[in-house]
Write an enzyme that holds these catalytic residues in place. Sequence first.
Site, mmCIF file in Angstrom:
data_model
loop_
_atom_site.group_PDB
_atom_site.id
_atom_site.type_symbol
_atom_site.label_atom_id
_atom_site.label_comp_id
_atom_site.label_asym_id
_atom_site.label_seq_id
_atom_site.Cartn_x
_atom_site.Cartn_y
_atom_site.Cartn_z
ATOM 1 C CE LYS A 259 -0.392 -0.490 -7.488
ATOM 2 N NZ LYS A 259 -1.361 0.123 -8.135
ATOM 3 C CG ASN A 260 2.411 2.415 -7.740
ATOM 4 O OD1 ASN A 260 1.404 2.402 -8.199
ATOM 5 N ND2 ASN A 260 2.948 2.894 -6.482
ATOM 6 N NE ARG B 242 -6.365 -1.746 -6.942
ATOM 7 C CZ ARG B 242 -5.938 -0.177 -6.395
ATOM 8 N NH1 ARG B 242 -6.560 -0.503 -5.308
ATOM 9 N NH2 ARG B 242 -6.043 0.904 -7.293
ATOM 10 C CB CYS C 137 -7.022 2.268 -1.872
ATOM 11 S SG CYS C 137 -6.616 0.482 -2.514
ATOM 12 C CG ASP D 128 2.397 3.109 -1.997
ATOM 13 O OD1 ASP D 128 1.162 3.575 -1.776
ATOM 14 O OD2 ASP D 128 2.676 3.403 -3.375
ATOM 15 N NE ARG E 5 -5.506 8.234 -3.329
ATOM 16 C CZ ARG E 5 -5.109 6.857 -3.956
ATOM 17 N NH1 ARG E 5 -3.564 6.959 -4.438
ATOM 18 N NH2 ARG E 5 -6.141 6.154 -3.930
#
Length: 426
Positions: free
Chosen positions: A22-23, A403, A121, A311, A126
């Site tokens: 995903k990233n 997600r 999230c 993560d 961030r």
Amino acid sequence: MDRIWIKGGRPLQGAIQISGAKNAALPLMAAAILSEEPLTLRNMPDLQDIRTMVALLERLGLPTTVEEDEAHGRLMRLDGATIADTCAPYDLVRKMRASILVLGPLLAREGNAAVSLPGGCAIGTRPVDLHLMGLETLGAEIALQEGYIHATAPKGLIGAEVVFPKISVGATENLMMAASLARGTTRLVNAAREPEIVDLGRCLQAMGAKIEGLGKDTLEIEGVPRLHAADHAVVADRIETGTYAMAAAITGGELELLGGRIDDMQAAADILERGGLSLTASNRGLVARRANERLVGTDVMTAPFPGFPTDLQAQYMALMTTAGGAAMITETIFENRFMHVPELIRMSADITVHTASALVRGRERLTGAQVMATDLRASISLLLAALAAEGETTINRVYHLDRGYEKVEAKLAACGAEIRRLSGNG
């Protein structure tokens, strides 16, 4: 709102296909804005965040088609022939922080962009200040008005040296893409080095970008007038690989992780092996299991790549709740990333948090409970704990899970987990 029900205590056995990352996929999709010619992406994961990015890109004027491809996973084609709008609106951006990645490409190609400040999230502030600082260094004029970033490049973007005061994956990605169409040469110093950054760089190179230094902390990008069509396969998800490796260990089972690669997660692999996992390469990927009867409490500190990924921190904490001895887990990336701790404690975990560190004292067993997911990685940590716990666990608010983990119930059920998705509130 969907929930996931799990009856724990069953060792997982079998094979799990690791999805595209995903990233990596999200910035690759944003890169389609840079070219008038189509970008084809293979091995695309089927996730809510991907669907959100599709909706955003289509709002900007990029038609997207998706088809199943047995040989290369899901195939997505994005057509950037015409940019119809340069505004990324709040109603889409609020759902996913990665939406900020359209800012650099829009500014580079169109000379202006308006992007809502992003959501995602709630694991920390961030801020996007490093994105904006870098773009201003390349000649952009930026104003923050009514919750939107308004950026213009009246003279076009011009290559320059950008020194990041701290490592930022998203800022590195945004600046890489913007610099690909800037006039002159850009140097990104103290750039992120994650495999997802390298994957984006390789895709940009396939589109005609001139980038040197991928995998290093200094990138040099010589701008080109235009980029062209390309066909690129998304790298396998190292976070999913690490997660399912821990699922094998916490349940006392054995899983073959198809497409998984140790070299993309070496720091995590080293810690996991010290904690009692056996990770061995196979001709199809990676085999994960416990090396001995019980896991061993092992300290870890998160760090930017090539360090231990933030993560994987929540999943590792779940793993350590059943280990022998104690483990100190220190989070250095995000300030609010221990929100899973109270929920793990509901499952009988012994965890004490002091500012940025959590002391986990392993127990012989966890017990099932009603728990609530607070973010993506917290969701999967609770799921791992539930797989090992005695009795039944129900995880609420699993939309977070959707997600970032593709077909998680189906993958685990195929390997022996007793797991079901429950729809609604009943």
